[in-house]
Design a protein around this motif. Sequence first.
Motif, mmCIF file in Angstrom:
data_model
loop_
_atom_site.group_PDB
_atom_site.id
_atom_site.type_symbol
_atom_site.label_atom_id
_atom_site.label_comp_id
_atom_site.label_asym_id
_atom_site.label_seq_id
_atom_site.Cartn_x
_atom_site.Cartn_y
_atom_site.Cartn_z
ATOM 1 N N ILE A 84 0.861 -1.183 0.000
ATOM 2 C CA ILE A 84 0.000 0.000 0.000
ATOM 3 C C ILE A 84 0.900 1.236 0.000
ATOM 4 O O ILE A 84 1.733 1.395 0.889
ATOM 5 N N PRO A 85 0.753 2.123 -0.990
ATOM 6 C CA PRO A 85 1.718 3.218 -1.159
ATOM 7 C C PRO A 85 1.678 4.308 -0.094
ATOM 8 O O PRO A 85 2.679 4.969 0.155
ATOM 9 N N TYR A 86 0.521 4.540 0.518
ATOM 10 C CA TYR A 86 0.407 5.632 1.487
ATOM 11 C C TYR A 86 -0.368 5.143 2.700
ATOM 12 O O TYR A 86 -1.530 4.744 2.587
ATOM 13 N N VAL A 87 0.282 5.167 3.856
ATOM 14 C CA VAL A 87 -0.356 4.700 5.093
ATOM 15 C C VAL A 87 -0.345 5.829 6.115
ATOM 16 O O VAL A 87 0.723 6.337 6.494
ATOM 17 N N LEU A 88 -1.529 6.224 6.551
ATOM 18 C CA LEU A 88 -1.679 7.229 7.595
ATOM 19 C C LEU A 88 -2.118 6.513 8.866
ATOM 20 O O LEU A 88 -3.090 5.751 8.842
ATOM 21 N N ALA A 89 -1.397 6.733 9.956
ATOM 22 C CA ALA A 89 -1.716 6.047 11.209
ATOM 23 C C ALA A 89 -2.143 7.035 12.286
ATOM 24 O O ALA A 89 -1.570 8.124 12.398
ATOM 25 N N LYS A 90 -3.124 6.648 13.061
ATOM 26 C CA LYS A 90 -3.596 7.472 14.176
ATOM 27 C C LYS A 90 -2.730 7.230 15.407
ATOM 28 O O LYS A 90 -2.352 6.091 15.697
ATOM 29 N N ALA A 91 -2.403 8.310 16.100
ATOM 30 C CA ALA A 91 -1.631 8.194 17.343
ATOM 31 C C ALA A 91 -2.234 9.117 18.384
ATOM 32 O O ALA A 91 -2.805 10.153 18.052
ATOM 33 N N LYS A 92 -2.079 8.752 19.664
ATOM 34 C CA LYS A 92 -2.643 9.589 20.721
ATOM 35 C C LYS A 92 -1.649 10.621 21.225
ATOM 36 O O LYS A 92 -2.027 11.594 21.873
ATOM 37 N N ASP A 93 -0.351 10.407 20.931
ATOM 38 C CA ASP A 93 0.654 11.380 21.353
ATOM 39 C C ASP A 93 1.882 11.282 20.459
ATOM 40 O O ASP A 93 1.956 10.420 19.579
ATOM 41 N N GLU A 94 2.852 12.164 20.685
ATOM 42 C CA GLU A 94 4.029 12.224 19.830
ATOM 43 C C GLU A 94 4.888 10.966 19.936
ATOM 44 O O GLU A 94 5.518 10.557 18.956
ATOM 45 N N LEU A 95 4.928 10.342 21.100
ATOM 46 C CA LEU A 95 5.704 9.111 21.258
ATOM 47 C C LEU A 95 5.141 8.006 20.375
ATOM 48 O O LEU A 95 5.891 7.338 19.643
ATOM 49 N N GLN A 96 3.820 7.808 20.431
ATOM 50 C CA GLN A 96 3.201 6.805 19.571
ATOM 51 C C GLN A 96 3.423 7.148 18.104
ATOM 52 O O GLN A 96 3.700 6.278 17.280
ATOM 53 N N GLY A 97 3.310 8.432 17.780
ATOM 54 C CA GLY A 97 3.506 8.859 16.403
ATOM 55 C C GLY A 97 4.908 8.528 15.914
ATOM 56 O O GLY A 97 5.094 8.045 14.787
ATOM 57 N N ALA A 98 5.912 8.763 16.755
ATOM 58 C CA ALA A 98 7.299 8.476 16.384
ATOM 59 C C ALA A 98 7.502 6.979 16.156
ATOM 60 O O ALA A 98 8.199 6.567 15.215
ATOM 61 N N ILE A 99 6.875 6.160 16.992
ATOM 62 C CA ILE A 99 6.995 4.705 16.852
ATOM 63 C C ILE A 99 6.366 4.240 15.544
ATOM 64 O O ILE A 99 6.942 3.432 14.797
ATOM 65 N N LEU A 100 5.184 4.749 15.250
ATOM 66 C CA LEU A 100 4.484 4.342 14.031
ATOM 67 C C LEU A 100 5.221 4.806 12.776
ATOM 68 O O LEU A 100 5.231 4.106 11.751
ATOM 69 N N GLU A 101 5.857 5.959 12.838
ATOM 70 C CA GLU A 101 6.682 6.404 11.718
ATOM 71 C C GLU A 101 7.872 5.471 11.522
ATOM 72 O O GLU A 101 8.255 5.166 10.398
ATOM 73 N N LYS A 102 8.458 5.013 12.625
ATOM 74 C CA LYS A 102 9.611 4.120 12.567
ATOM 75 C C LYS A 102 9.271 2.805 11.867
ATOM 76 O O LYS A 102 10.120 2.199 11.212
ATOM 77 N N VAL A 103 8.014 2.341 12.038
ATOM 78 C CA VAL A 103 7.644 1.055 11.439
ATOM 79 C C VAL A 103 7.014 1.220 10.057
ATOM 80 O O VAL A 103 6.515 0.251 9.489
ATOM 81 N N GLY A 104 7.022 2.446 9.527
ATOM 82 C CA GLY A 104 6.633 2.607 8.130
ATOM 83 C C GLY A 104 5.504 3.552 7.804
ATOM 84 O O GLY A 104 5.213 3.778 6.628
ATOM 85 N N ALA A 105 4.820 4.116 8.806
ATOM 86 C CA ALA A 105 3.716 5.039 8.497
ATOM 87 C C ALA A 105 4.235 6.248 7.727
ATOM 88 O O ALA A 105 5.265 6.827 8.070
ATOM 89 N N ASP A 106 3.519 6.629 6.666
ATOM 90 C CA ASP A 106 3.914 7.784 5.861
ATOM 91 C C ASP A 106 3.483 9.095 6.503
ATOM 92 O O ASP A 106 4.074 10.142 6.250
ATOM 93 N N ALA A 107 2.436 9.055 7.305
ATOM 94 C CA ALA A 107 1.940 10.258 7.981
ATOM 95 C C ALA A 107 1.233 9.841 9.267
ATOM 96 O O ALA A 107 0.764 8.710 9.395
#
Length: 217
Positions: A93-116
Amino acid sequence: MKKQFAVFGLGSFGRSVALTLENLGCDVVVVDKSYEKIQEISDMVSYAMRADVSDPDALHALGGRNLDGAVVAVSESLEASIMATIISKEMGIPYVLAKAKDELQGAILEKVGADAIAYPECDMGERVAKSLMSTAFADWIELSSEYSMAEVVIPEKWVGRSLSELKIREQYGINVVGIIQGVQVDVTLDPYEPLPEGAILILIGATSVLEKFHTWK
């Protein structure tokens, strides 16, 4: 051809994104492990599937290579969000947007491949959906129930042409109120100046017209 998106998780955020995308004319596939949530939305989207979003086999059954993007809106656990994000990228899937509740979760999800990353506390589902609908939108602000302001990357076909030549206002009823180049914002546009590559135009107009930008650019 209609754009196709998958929404994993049907909390309030995921449901809002899914229904808005569907209303914008996209084909939307939703996945949630709750039978009740799937039943509630099944008649309002293209396809609804009851499954665990962290189950690779279930997600692979969707045929991810046909999707333009995915929204990981899982609310029950960070682990499920991580797994759904990883599986989505592995599926191609070329573009994956993931929901996060805070910046820490957001950083983790970016590390595993989330595009936004989306933070529902400050990003409304409708705004996210509209930005997904056209990847040319750099930003979108609703001014009222009928009018919006959008920042859009200048389409390739417009580069080197002037606003006077393009006649955007005459053709679409859209006002160009500024241009952004790097960190510089110019609201005193020369209508006869050729538009530069890579810059962003600031547009104001009827929301219903701006939503169709991807069809008339």
